[in-house]
Design a protein around this motif. Structure first.
Motif, mmCIF file in Angstrom:
data_model
loop_
_atom_site.group_PDB
_atom_site.id
_atom_site.type_symbol
_atom_site.label_atom_id
_atom_site.label_comp_id
_atom_site.label_asym_id
_atom_site.label_seq_id
_atom_site.Cartn_x
_atom_site.Cartn_y
_atom_site.Cartn_z
ATOM 1 N N VAL A 1 43.557 34.811 37.981
ATOM 2 C CA VAL A 1 43.905 35.330 39.302
ATOM 3 C C VAL A 1 45.130 34.552 39.780
ATOM 4 O O VAL A 1 45.036 33.375 40.114
ATOM 5 N N GLN B 1 48.652 33.154 41.691
ATOM 6 C CA GLN B 1 48.950 32.642 43.026
ATOM 7 C C GLN B 1 49.292 33.792 43.986
ATOM 8 O O GLN B 1 48.810 33.839 45.100
ATOM 9 N N GLU B 2 50.128 34.696 43.528
ATOM 10 C CA GLU B 2 50.496 35.852 44.342
ATOM 11 C C GLU B 2 49.792 37.053 43.733
ATOM 12 O O GLU B 2 50.367 37.742 42.889
ATOM 13 N N ALA B 3 48.555 37.271 44.161
ATOM 14 C CA ALA B 3 47.767 38.332 43.550
ATOM 15 C C ALA B 3 48.389 39.687 43.856
ATOM 16 O O ALA B 3 48.644 40.003 45.011
ATOM 17 N N LYS C 1 44.313 39.631 49.765
ATOM 18 C CA LYS C 1 44.646 40.184 48.437
ATOM 19 C C LYS C 1 44.089 39.282 47.343
ATOM 20 O O LYS C 1 43.550 39.757 46.335
ATOM 21 N N GLN C 2 44.222 37.981 47.547
ATOM 22 C CA GLN C 2 43.750 37.067 46.519
ATOM 23 C C GLN C 2 42.223 37.170 46.363
ATOM 24 O O GLN C 2 41.692 37.102 45.263
ATOM 25 N N ARG C 3 41.538 37.379 47.498
ATOM 26 C CA ARG C 3 40.078 37.502 47.407
ATOM 27 C C ARG C 3 39.655 38.840 46.794
ATOM 28 O O ARG C 3 38.664 38.910 46.087
ATOM 29 N N ALA D 1 41.414 40.223 44.517
ATOM 30 C CA ALA D 1 41.672 39.962 43.092
ATOM 31 C C ALA D 1 40.525 39.166 42.470
ATOM 32 O O ALA D 1 40.139 39.402 41.317
ATOM 33 N N LEU E 1 41.760 30.314 38.499
ATOM 34 C CA LEU E 1 42.228 30.614 39.849
ATOM 35 C C LEU E 1 43.436 29.745 40.182
ATOM 36 O O LEU E 1 43.339 28.513 40.198
ATOM 37 N N PRO F 1 43.846 29.147 44.841
ATOM 38 C CA PRO F 1 43.093 30.233 45.492
ATOM 39 C C PRO F 1 43.008 30.133 47.010
ATOM 40 O O PRO F 1 42.638 31.104 47.649
#
Ligand SMILES: Nc1ncnc2c1ncn2[C@@H]1O[C@H](COP(=O)(O)OP(=O)(O)OP(=O)(O)O)[C@@H](O)[C@H]1O
Ligand SMILES: [Mg+2]
Length: 213
Positions: free
Chosen positions: A85, A87-89, A142-144, A146, A160, A163
């Motif tokens: 996942v 850094q910039e999902a 977005k990261q979550r 992902a 991750l 995260p």
């Protein structure tokens, strides 16, 4: 279950354009373990994760997933079983639901509504309107998404990259607690990259500190 570590780096060295980024990097990631990877900006943390999923090739050393060299794995299979996942999902076009379902469809796996809700609860995104356009979410959301998208594929390892970098203090603590429980709850190995050593020590079982050259 195999007795091999989930992931092993043995004497790995990396350089770009003839300049050493890191060398002699060795570590093992075990089942049910959350391993922290820390160090200053530019020391090569994100590169380590990319090497793990065979998106970059080291100049020296061996990297094994479940005992087999990552370069010998089918890349699609490797990246379903060990998910990075970033850094910039990035989100696929469409809704949150599209984003959660798409990888399942690609891998011909069933879509299970209950499980979808469970993983969204796990990354503290529930309740959420699944028909929202994913591109409009905040960086942290977005990261979550992902992370939830990754968990639905039931990987053996989750990597991750920073995260919590896009989250406020409260959400950071909540997501840390979530991540700390992920490895045991899902019986997997988790690597968390953070430049914040204190953070790594707070909620991982072991921290690898990269120095930078
Ligand atoms: N594809 C590439 N081509 C050339 N140089 C690269 C490439 N990817 C990374 N680098 C260089 O390798 C070094 C390590 O980069 P990396 O992104 O792994 O660092 P990092 O520890 O994740 O940093 P940060 O904490 O800022 O995210 C940097 O000097 C970077 O410029
Ligand atoms: Mg990075």
């Amino acid at each position: 279950m195999t007795t091999s570590p989930v992931l092993e780096f043995e004497q790995v060295a990396m350089d770009f354009d003839g300049k050493t980024v890191f060398k002699d990097l060795s570590f093992e990631l075990h089942w049910n373990e959350t391993l922290g990877l820390t160090g200053p900006s530019g020391c090569g943390k994100s590169t380590v994760l990319r090497i793990a999923v065979d998106l970059a090739s080291p100049v020296e050393g061996e990297v094994r997933f479940l005992g087999t060299s990552v370069s010998s794995w089918d890349p699609i299979e490797l990246r379903r079983r060990m998910i990075l996942v970033p850094q910039e999902a990035s989100m696929f076009p469409g809704t949150i639901r599209d984003n959660l379902e798409w990888p399942l469809r690609v891998h011909k796996l069933p879509v299970d509504e209950d499980k979808m809700q469970e993983v969204l609860e796990h990354v503290l995104l529930w309740p959420i309107d699944l028909n929202k356009i994913a591109a409009n979410l905040s960086g942290g959301q977005k990261q979550r998404v992902a992370m939830a998208r990754a968990l639905l594929l039931e990987p053996e390892a989750l990597l991750l990259d920073e995260p919590t970098s896009a989250l406020d203090a409260k959400a950071t603590l909540a997501v840390e607690q979530t991540i700390a429980s992920l490895a045991k709850a899902h019986d997997i190995g988790v690597v968390i990259v953070t430049h914040n050593k204190e953070q790594a020590e707070r909620f991982t079982s072991r921290v690898i500190e990269m120095k930078g050259e």
